[in-house]
Design an enzyme around this catalytic site. Sequence first.
Site, PDB file in Angstrom:
ATOM      1  N   ASP A  61      -6.946  -8.084   4.700  1.00 32.90           N
ATOM      2  CA  ASP A  61      -6.135  -8.886   3.766  1.00 32.90           C
ATOM      3  C   ASP A  61      -5.486 -10.096   4.447  1.00 32.90           C
ATOM      4  O   ASP A  61      -4.947 -10.972   3.764  1.00 32.90           O
ATOM      5  CB  ASP A  61      -5.054  -8.011   3.124  1.00 32.90           C
ATOM      6  CG  ASP A  61      -5.669  -6.888   2.305  1.00 32.90           C
ATOM      7  OD1 ASP A  61      -6.838  -7.028   1.878  1.00 32.90           O
ATOM      8  OD2 ASP A  61      -4.990  -5.866   2.085  1.00 32.90           O
ATOM      9  N   GLN A 101      -9.211   2.481  -0.309  1.00 36.45           N
ATOM     10  CA  GLN A 101      -9.001   2.850  -1.715  1.00 36.45           C
ATOM     11  C   GLN A 101     -10.005   3.919  -2.138  1.00 36.45           C
ATOM     12  O   GLN A 101      -9.641   4.872  -2.827  1.00 36.45           O
ATOM     13  CB  GLN A 101      -9.111   1.618  -2.605  1.00 36.45           C
ATOM     14  CG  GLN A 101      -7.978   0.636  -2.338  1.00 36.45           C
ATOM     15  CD  GLN A 101      -8.072  -0.631  -3.149  1.00 36.45           C
ATOM     16  OE1 GLN A 101      -9.030  -0.835  -3.901  1.00 36.45           O
ATOM     17  NE2 GLN A 101      -7.094  -1.499  -3.006  1.00 36.45           N
ATOM     18  N   SER A 119       0.837  -1.208   0.000  1.00 37.60           N
ATOM     19  CA  SER A 119       0.000   0.000   0.000  1.00 37.60           C
ATOM     20  C   SER A 119       0.873   1.258   0.000  1.00 37.60           C
ATOM     21  O   SER A 119       0.592   2.229  -0.720  1.00 37.60           O
ATOM     22  CB  SER A 119      -0.887   0.022   1.251  1.00 37.60           C
ATOM     23  OG  SER A 119      -1.806  -1.020   1.214  1.00 37.60           O
TER      24      SER A 119
HETATM   25  O1  SPQ Z   1      -4.695  -3.507  -4.529  1.00 38.39           O
HETATM   26  P1  SPQ Z   1      -5.646  -4.644  -4.270  1.00 38.39           P
HETATM   27  O2  SPQ Z   1      -5.650  -5.584  -5.413  1.00 38.39           O
HETATM   28  O3  SPQ Z   1      -7.022  -4.174  -3.910  1.00 38.39           O
HETATM   29  O4  SPQ Z   1      -5.041  -5.443  -2.998  1.00 38.39           O
HETATM   30  C1  SPQ Z   1      -5.559  -5.900  -1.739  1.00 38.39           C
HETATM   31  C2  SPQ Z   1      -4.617  -7.101  -1.324  1.00 38.39           C
HETATM   32  O5  SPQ Z   1      -5.057  -8.124  -0.831  1.00 38.39           O
HETATM   33  O6  SPQ Z   1      -3.414  -6.900  -1.470  1.00 38.39           O
HETATM   34  C3  SPQ Z   1      -7.022  -6.332  -1.758  1.00 38.39           C
HETATM   35  F1  SPQ Z   1      -7.312  -7.285  -2.508  1.00 38.39           F
HETATM   36  O7  SPQ Z   1      -5.360  -4.933  -0.696  1.00 38.39           O
HETATM   37  C4  SPQ Z   1      -6.096  -3.712  -0.585  1.00 38.39           C
HETATM   38  C5  SPQ Z   1      -6.914  -3.738   0.702  1.00 38.39           C
HETATM   39  O8  SPQ Z   1      -7.792  -4.826   0.752  1.00 38.39           O
HETATM   40  C6  SPQ Z   1      -5.101  -2.573  -0.550  1.00 38.39           C
HETATM   41  C7  SPQ Z   1      -5.658  -1.302  -0.009  1.00 38.39           C
HETATM   42  C8  SPQ Z   1      -4.894  -0.048  -0.152  1.00 38.39           C
HETATM   43  O9  SPQ Z   1      -3.690  -0.073  -0.435  1.00 38.39           O
HETATM   44  O10 SPQ Z   1      -5.518   1.027   0.018  1.00 38.39           O
HETATM   45  C9  SPQ Z   1      -6.854  -1.264   0.696  1.00 38.39           C
HETATM   46  C10 SPQ Z   1      -7.714  -2.439   0.884  1.00 38.39           C
HETATM   47  O11 SPQ Z   1      -8.776  -2.413  -0.070  1.00 38.39           O
HETATM   48  P2  SPQ Z   1     -10.124  -1.574   0.185  1.00 38.39           P
HETATM   49  O12 SPQ Z   1     -10.994  -1.898  -0.990  1.00 38.39           O
HETATM   50  O13 SPQ Z   1     -10.690  -2.094   1.472  1.00 38.39           O
HETATM   51  O14 SPQ Z   1      -9.791  -0.163   0.238  1.00 38.39           O
END
Ligand code: SPQ
Length: 430
Positions: free
Chosen positions: A316, A170, A24
Amino acid sequence: MTIATITKVKTGLSGQIKIPGDKSISHRAVMFGAIAKGKTTVSGFLPGEDCLSTIRCFRKLGVEIKQDGENVEIQGVGLDGLKEPIDILDVGNSGTTTRLMLGILAARPFHSVIIGDDSIAKRPMARVTEPLKSFGAQIDGRGNGNYTPLSIRGGATKAITYTLPVASAQVKSALLLAGLQSEGVTTVTEPRLTRDHTERMLETFGVSIQREGKSISIEGGQTLTGQHIEVPGDISSAAFFLVAGAIVPESTCTLLQVGLNPTRAGIMEVLEAMGARVSIANQRMVGSEPVADITIETSQLKGTVIEGDLIPRLIDEIPVIAVLATQAEGQTIIKDAEELKVKETNRIDTVVSELSKLGATIEATEDGMIITGKSTLKGGTVDSFGDHRIGMAMAVAGLIAEQEVVIQDSKAIAVSYPTFFEHIETLINV
Ligand code: SPQ
């Protein structure tokens, strides 16, 4: 298809490993460096596939970025310096790249198109594109702008006040990045606190942000200035070895420089609640993020309940926490975790189906899962389904399974942890 085979560890895991950079934070360092004025250097960068996708996308937006392993140098062009890309922006498997970049592009006065892999094509984007349209951006895509390919024509955007329907760092980050470029003060409120790396890092780059409870406000028109960013180790990667150390008999492992940001460190509370022998040393700050070295030893575990505000702080880690729970006495109940359904895979379904194949007692519920332990895992063939965290959770299960565990599509692990198998070897061979 790449296949990995994991066999039971006979003599315990021991020694220490340095956990690779936080995914992240690595994404954000590249993005914020790109939109800052002047040079940004990054050390401890995670050279995983997802973060490399972010670098490729920002190069296509006209930013010069040099990357050599864990070191990155970005010649920041400022928000106004980003250029209309002549090619599509391919985010690969990365939800973070997709959603945060949407927030930046929503207010840029040019056209761009985002695509990704088959998994990205299934992940919901309306949660970001709808509020971004309220800023004044034009965004279209499959399913009325809910799925990639997405086409964005940004423009003169105006601040909004918005309450997020789901707890998502995100979405929050995308809206703050659009707010940064919009006239007026944007305020976003989240239902539950999510990771705050965006807020911390924007402040490091010189942006002023107001936080009040679950609301964050940002005034448009602020400028970011290039910085040096040191990336701490990723607790989501450390989680695989925290669990492995706790469940493989006769183990003592130390994981160095692990990020312990309170909005990410929910797994530490779960380990404690389950009775794990875990200790923390050398607590310090790396840039604006707290880190420490963590030692984990083989533990007698008991089931627990994981729910509510804790969920976004370990979302995660749930696939590998499910593996941990198979080795705990009694039931572990995971609730309020519907968000698992919209990750790289539906992680409720994939965790339950693949751990069941190995003999775990686990059932899916509407918003999570229930695991009953302690169970002996047998071997078998499982699939990552292209989801890095499922692949690694199965590998950890393989370290204690009676027969070998064969993981199909193990290549996915490189998305967030390219040195994962080397680190297993290091801890086995010491
Ligand atoms: O980037 P991506 O594919 O969404 O990755 C994941 C992971 O498991 O590595 C989720 F599948 O992490 C996200 C996390 O779940 C990374 C993230 C961030 O860097 O802001 C936030 C989380 O997602 P969200 O949808 O809850 O904001």
